[in-house]
Design a protein around this motif. Structure first.
Motif, PDB file in Angstrom:
ATOM      1  N   PRO A  88       0.804  -1.231   0.000  1.00  0.00           N
ATOM      2  CA  PRO A  88       0.000   0.000   0.000  1.00  0.00           C
ATOM      3  C   PRO A  88       0.834   1.277   0.000  1.00  0.00           C
ATOM      4  N   LEU A  89       1.888   1.317   0.800  1.00  0.00           N
ATOM      5  CA  LEU A  89       2.709   2.532   0.850  1.00  0.00           C
ATOM      6  C   LEU A  89       3.387   2.794  -0.481  1.00  0.00           C
ATOM      7  N   LYS A  90       3.882   1.734  -1.107  1.00  0.00           N
ATOM      8  CA  LYS A  90       4.530   1.884  -2.410  1.00  0.00           C
ATOM      9  C   LYS A  90       3.507   2.298  -3.464  1.00  0.00           C
ATOM     10  N   LEU A  91       2.304   1.744  -3.374  1.00  0.00           N
ATOM     11  CA  LEU A  91       1.236   2.118  -4.304  1.00  0.00           C
ATOM     12  C   LEU A  91       0.907   3.602  -4.167  1.00  0.00           C
ATOM     13  N   LYS A  92       0.833   4.078  -2.946  1.00  0.00           N
ATOM     14  CA  LYS A  92       0.499   5.485  -2.712  1.00  0.00           C
ATOM     15  C   LYS A  92       1.568   6.413  -3.292  1.00  0.00           C
ATOM     16  N   VAL A  93       2.825   6.083  -3.065  1.00  0.00           N
ATOM     17  CA  VAL A  93       3.925   6.898  -3.582  1.00  0.00           C
ATOM     18  C   VAL A  93       3.927   6.896  -5.106  1.00  0.00           C
ATOM     19  N   THR A  94       3.685   5.728  -5.706  1.00  0.00           N
ATOM     20  CA  THR A  94       3.685   5.615  -7.167  1.00  0.00           C
ATOM     21  C   THR A  94       2.535   6.393  -7.791  1.00  0.00           C
ATOM     22  N   ILE A  95       1.361   6.288  -7.193  1.00  0.00           N
ATOM     23  CA  ILE A  95       0.203   7.039  -7.701  1.00  0.00           C
ATOM     24  C   ILE A  95       0.468   8.535  -7.653  1.00  0.00           C
ATOM     25  N   ALA A  96       1.023   9.006  -6.533  1.00  0.00           N
ATOM     26  CA  ALA A  96       1.332  10.430  -6.400  1.00  0.00           C
ATOM     27  C   ALA A  96       2.333  10.879  -7.462  1.00  0.00           C
ATOM     28  N   HIS A  97       3.334  10.024  -7.726  1.00  0.00           N
ATOM     29  CA  HIS A  97       4.326  10.350  -8.752  1.00  0.00           C
ATOM     30  C   HIS A  97       3.675  10.464 -10.128  1.00  0.00           C
ATOM     31  N   LEU A  98       2.771   9.547 -10.446  1.00  0.00           N
ATOM     32  CA  LEU A  98       2.094   9.589 -11.743  1.00  0.00           C
ATOM     33  C   LEU A  98       1.162  10.791 -11.856  1.00  0.00           C
ATOM     34  N   LEU A  99       0.498  11.130 -10.766  1.00  0.00           N
ATOM     35  CA  LEU A  99      -0.419  12.283 -10.797  1.00  0.00           C
ATOM     36  C   LEU A  99       0.355  13.594 -10.971  1.00  0.00           C
ATOM     37  N   ARG A 100       1.564  13.651 -10.445  1.00  0.00           N
ATOM     38  CA  ARG A 100       2.397  14.833 -10.659  1.00  0.00           C
ATOM     39  C   ARG A 100       2.665  15.065 -12.144  1.00  0.00           C
ATOM     40  N   GLN A 101       2.801  13.960 -12.880  1.00  0.00           N
ATOM     41  CA  GLN A 101       3.136  14.062 -14.288  1.00  0.00           C
ATOM     42  C   GLN A 101       1.960  14.517 -15.142  1.00  0.00           C
ATOM     43  N   VAL A 102       0.733  14.316 -14.662  1.00  0.00           N
ATOM     44  CA  VAL A 102      -0.437  14.688 -15.467  1.00  0.00           C
ATOM     45  C   VAL A 102      -1.050  16.008 -15.020  1.00  0.00           C
ATOM     46  N   THR A 103      -0.550  16.572 -13.913  1.00  0.00           N
ATOM     47  CA  THR A 103      -1.118  17.836 -13.437  1.00  0.00           C
ATOM     48  C   THR A 103      -0.289  19.028 -13.942  1.00  0.00           C
TER      49      THR A 103
END
Length: 449
Positions: A434-449
């Protein structure tokens, strides 16, 4: 099996060498008999000796044929054993990791709830137990895949911060839960190595640092510049390792005896995996330790020149939680339990979540909302022999949405990793932390915002 192969190969080599030697002697003797040189006084004796040697050549040739037959049988047995091991790894990767993946997501969602007292204690105990199962199973799969030779390095050039920042975010939260003090020193260097395999090495270092330290201990992750290389170090103020144990710690099933109050839940394979991976990559691993004071583990990797326009600038002003809040995340997975767990976990992070068990249902949703979500999470193995990649590529061709994509899979092959990366997607292996999933999702969202 490997010992039998070595014995057969050794016998084969010995017989082959002796056969060649006898053939040379026999040819030389026959040549001398025919020339009437050295054996003019006793040509019949020379002929008799030559015939004897010829018989020895025949016997050795027959023995050589038998050894070659045994070697072929052994090789066939080895092929069958490797095939069985490959099938076992595939079964473990999918059949066992799938329910464990769902359980990890469910407990992650449970820990996000404001639990108190006994319920909080029980949920944390379940989380730790599943974490142990995840670690043990992952370790066994890793060592089997390394021994089977099915891992091929995928060398790429990337800023080391891409890996270390994510690891630091993950282990900051782990250390908070385990009451350790974690400190991280970032680096702007660009390196050349296999990102996933390097991550496996560093996770083993960091996991051991947490495992062999007591509450309030310090753990530091940082880098030191070396000539044409970068040394990544993990330092802890834990129990340390005695001098007479240092030379054995990279052996399989070798574990350090923990002090009272510490529970070693490992198999003693973590550092053996580190040693195998480092050898495969050609990276130097170093360890220094003082009993009762702490340890330093490090790996040295080659530096590389930055590649222009390859890496987007990181936008670190927004926290992970702010990025996740109200983000649109869709999940494509044919397992209902995974869909339910994803909804529970992602909703607890503030995401707006929709799940789809079939790509046809996702297609209908895109017909209504062709712009798609901020992020699409897809399982690689779907129904009807369709992969998550194939489904997304087909749907992108129909609707041209530009959502970030995260692929979830039990497949660890470098070929799949390369394909996912070439499409601009990210990939996480099951069971997903879960922690790794959260960090990865945040990283991907940074790229689309």
């Amino acid at each position: 099996m490997s010992d039998l192969t070595s014995t057969n190969l050794s016998s084969y080599g010995t017989l082959l060498a002796e056969n060649q030697r006898l053939k040379k002697i026999n040819a030389a003797l026959i040549e001398r008999v025919e020339a009437g040189s050295a054996f003019n006084a006793a040509p019949y004796a020379a002929f008799e000796h030559s015939a004897s040697l010829a018989e020895q050549v025949r016997e050795r040739t027959e023995a050589l044929s038998v050894a070659m037959g045994e070697l072929r049988q052994t090789n066939q047995a080895l092929k069958q054993a490797n095939l069985s091991r490959t099938k076992f790894l595939a079964a473990v990767s999918h059949d066992l990791l799938q329910p464990l993946n769902a359980a990890r997501l469910f407990t992650g969602a449970l820990l996000e709830q404001p639990l108190q007292g006994e319920l909080k204690h029980l949920s944390e105990s379940i989380h730790r137990s599943l974490q142990d199962v995840d670690s043990l199973l992952g370790t066994l799969v890793d060592i089997s895949r390394l021994d089977a030779g099915v891992i091929n390095p995928d060398i790429s050039i990337f800023p080391i911060s891409d890996l270390l920042d994510n690891l630091a975010a993950e282990f900051t939260q782990i250390c908070d839960m385990e009451q350790r003090h974690f400190r991280y020193q970032s680096s702007s260097r660009v390196v050349s190595t296999d990102l996933v395999l390097l991550a496996r090495i560093l996770r083993n270092f960091l996991t051991n640092a947490v495992r062999y330290t007591t509450p309030s201990s310090r753990i530091v992750l940082g880098c030191r510049r070396r000539p044409n290389s970068l040394e990544i170090q993990v330092l802890d103020s834990g129990i340390g390792i005695a001098d007479d144990q240092l030379e054995h710690i990279f052996e399989e099933f070798r574990r350090i005896q923990p002090e009272s109050g510490l529970h070693d839940r490992g198999l003693g394979l973590g550092l053996a995996i580190v040693d195998k991976i480092a050898g495969m990559l050609g990276h130097q691993v170093r360890v220094m330790s003082i009993k009762g004071k702490g340890s330093l583990f490090s790996v040295t990797i080659p530096l590389a020149e930055p590649q222009l326009n390859t890496f987007p600038a990181l936008q670190t002003e927004s926290s992970d939680q702010q990025l996740l809040q109200n983000s649109e995340v869709w999940v494509l997975d044919n397992d209902p339990a995974i869909c339910i767990a994803m909804v529970s976990l992602l909703t607890s992070w503030g995401c707006k979540v929709k799940t789809f068990e079939k790509s046809a249902r996702l297609s209908k949703e895109l017909a209504c909302y062709p712009q798609g979500p901020d992020l699409l999470i897809a399982d690689y193995h779907l129904d009807e022999h369709e992969s998550g990649i194939e489904a997304i590529q087909r749907l992108r061709g129909e609707y041209a949405f530009q959502s970030a994509v995260l692929m979830i899979t039990a497949n660890h092959t470098s070929s799949l990793r390369q394909r996912v990366r070439s499409l601009g997607y990210r990939m996480l292996n099951k069971p997903v932390k879960p922690l790794k999933l959260k960090v990865t999702i945040a990283h991907l969202l940074r790229q689309v915002t």
